[in-house]
Scaffold this active site. Structure first.
Site, PDB file in Angstrom:
ATOM      1  N   ARG A 284      -1.267   2.098   2.855  1.00 23.54           N
ATOM      2  CA  ARG A 284      -1.516   1.600   1.506  1.00 23.54           C
ATOM      3  C   ARG A 284      -2.908   2.063   1.074  1.00 23.54           C
ATOM      4  O   ARG A 284      -3.825   2.158   1.889  1.00 23.54           O
ATOM      5  CB  ARG A 284      -1.444   0.067   1.445  1.00 23.54           C
ATOM      6  CG  ARG A 284      -0.031  -0.492   1.483  1.00 23.54           C
ATOM      7  CD  ARG A 284       0.746  -0.169   0.214  1.00 23.54           C
ATOM      8  NE  ARG A 284       2.039  -0.835   0.143  1.00 23.54           N
ATOM      9  CZ  ARG A 284       3.169  -0.338   0.619  1.00 23.54           C
ATOM     10  NH1 ARG A 284       3.158   0.844   1.245  1.00 23.54           N
ATOM     11  NH2 ARG A 284       4.297  -1.001   0.494  1.00 23.54           N
ATOM     12  N   GLU A 313      -1.953   3.561  -8.212  1.00 26.67           N
ATOM     13  CA  GLU A 313      -1.027   4.699  -8.208  1.00 26.67           C
ATOM     14  C   GLU A 313      -0.326   4.773  -9.551  1.00 26.67           C
ATOM     15  O   GLU A 313       0.334   3.809  -9.934  1.00 26.67           O
ATOM     16  CB  GLU A 313       0.008   4.546  -7.079  1.00 26.67           C
ATOM     17  CG  GLU A 313      -0.619   4.639  -5.699  1.00 26.67           C
ATOM     18  CD  GLU A 313       0.359   4.314  -4.571  1.00 26.67           C
ATOM     19  OE1 GLU A 313       1.470   3.800  -4.858  1.00 26.67           O
ATOM     20  OE2 GLU A 313       0.021   4.551  -3.400  1.00 26.67           O
ATOM     21  N   HIS A 332       2.894   8.878  -3.230  1.00 25.22           N
ATOM     22  CA  HIS A 332       3.593   7.811  -2.504  1.00 25.22           C
ATOM     23  C   HIS A 332       5.092   8.120  -2.393  1.00 25.22           C
ATOM     24  O   HIS A 332       5.938   7.337  -2.829  1.00 25.22           O
ATOM     25  CB  HIS A 332       3.386   6.458  -3.178  1.00 25.22           C
ATOM     26  CG  HIS A 332       3.551   5.300  -2.237  1.00 25.22           C
ATOM     27  ND1 HIS A 332       2.994   4.072  -2.443  1.00 25.22           N
ATOM     28  CD2 HIS A 332       4.254   5.188  -1.066  1.00 25.22           C
ATOM     29  CE1 HIS A 332       3.316   3.242  -1.460  1.00 25.22           C
ATOM     30  NE2 HIS A 332       4.095   3.901  -0.608  1.00 25.22           N
TER      31      HIS A 332
END
Length: 368
Positions: A284, A313, A332
């Site tokens: 993360r 993000e 991601h």
């Protein structure tokens, strides 16, 4: 200006009451979601209802919706918000993909029959589990099914950074290229030292892959793995994370986000790493102090960083990480393979079906 024009709020009916919902709510739940095309869906009276974000765009890919429809009638958030009073009482499951639909109190309060929030993925840092469970609603995630794809991604980032694959591609396709610059000289992966911080399912899969590169494997974990596990991949345990940081050529972060791991890697930890080392993060974004990382990369304190996760993000378009030549960032997508998405959705559905039927939930997240 928002899509709602000059209106700072919008009225939405929750249960028997109307509430003014601020515009940010609709930026989280945009009204431009593609419709679930409920008219094209064969409704079955014996199937429970599940709320999803959307099909396409940020939501479920079309190829996996049949997995859901085998067990649930589905409604997209856009359609739900058109008439929460009508749809709310029949929703028994939220199938959460890419953190949406967000399990906010305003939404949960409009779902009196809700039995489960089934999250797609392992991380649950976006969920207020104590609050959700206090409503009598179960929370479930999908451990295990994402391990293979995420481990592949970690090795891909490591290799791409070490061998400057992205830079090489850019030079190869540049019409102005006439020779190969020395700046493409990379670092050797085979025989180097890998430090894995977080030796759970994913971390162990990374160790298995790195063994094929004859890497020396160090790991730090809350609990030491069994002797058999260590011997199988040739891994050595570092009780002190600092020892791993000092020795590793590549440091891979594979921890869950928690109060203990937030900012786990900051100025002090980066200063311990070799100036030739690379930091790889597939956990993360908040696990790393990004300001400290920018400084370490700019000063040459470490060689490079390869990140599949950031915070937020996506990053603001003027964030310094986006312009550094020694940073590789992907958005991601560690679990983004068709096979993994299908396994994840099947696991979500299995969890939801069990909860709706009052059976033990295979991957229930329980408060410790």
């Amino acid at each position: 200006m928002s899509m709602l024009g000059n209106n700072p709020d919008r009225s939405v009916k929750f249960g028997n009451r109307w509430e003014l919902v601020p515009v940010p709510f609709f930026s989280v739940y945009p009204l431009l979601y593609e419709s679930c095309a409920l008219s094209n869906q064969t409704m079955a009276e014996d199937k429970p209802w599940a709320l999803i974000s959307e099909v396409g765009e940020q939501g479920f890919i079309e190829e996996v919706t049949d997995i859901i429809k085998q067990h649930f009638n589905i409604i997209c958030l856009r359609d739900f918000l058109q008439n929460p009073q009508q749809h709310g009482p029949k929703i028994q499951a939220i199938l959460m993909w890419n953190t949406f639909p967000a399990a906010e109190p305003s939404l949960l309060s409009s779902l009196p029959s809700l039995k489960v929030v089934a999250n797609g993925g392992v991380g649950i840092d976006h969920l207020d589990v104590p609050y959700i469970t206090s409503l009598g609603v179960k929370v479930a995630n999908t451990p295990g099914v994402v391990s293979v794809a995420t481990a592949d991604m970690a090795m891909g980032l490591l290799l791409a950074s070490a061998r400057k694959i992205v830079e090489g591609h850019q030079i190869a396709v540049d019409p102005k290229t006439t020779s190969i610059p020395q700046s493409l000289v990379g670092v050797e992966v085979t025989g180097s030292t890998l430090g894995i911080i977080g030796m759970g399912h994913i971390g162990y899969k990374i160790a298995q892959r790195s063994k094929g590169f004859d890497m020396k494997i160090l790991y730090h974990n809350r609990h030491r793995r069994s002797v058999e596990d260590e011997q199988s991949v040739g891994a050595s345990y570092c009780e002190n994370m600092d020892d791993l940081l000092r020795e590793a050529d590549f440091v891979v972060l594979v921890v869950n986000l928690s109060p203990e791991t937030k900012g786990l890697i900051s100025h002090r930890e980066l200063s311990l790493m070799k100036p030739t080392a690379t930091l790889v993060n597939v956990s993360r974004g908040l696990v790393v102090d990004q300001d400290a990382l920018v400084k370490a990369l700019q000063s040459g304190e470490i060689r490079a960083a390869a990140l599949d996760v950031t915070h937020p993000e996506p990053l603001p378009r003027d964030h310094p990480l986006l312009s550094l030549p020694n940073v590789l960032i992907t958005p991601h997508v560690g679990t983004y393979t068709y096979a993994t998405i299908k396994r994840t959705v099947q696991c979500m559905v299995d969890n939801a079906v069990a909860a709706v039927n009052g059976l033990p939930v295979p991957n229930e997240v329980k408060l410790k």
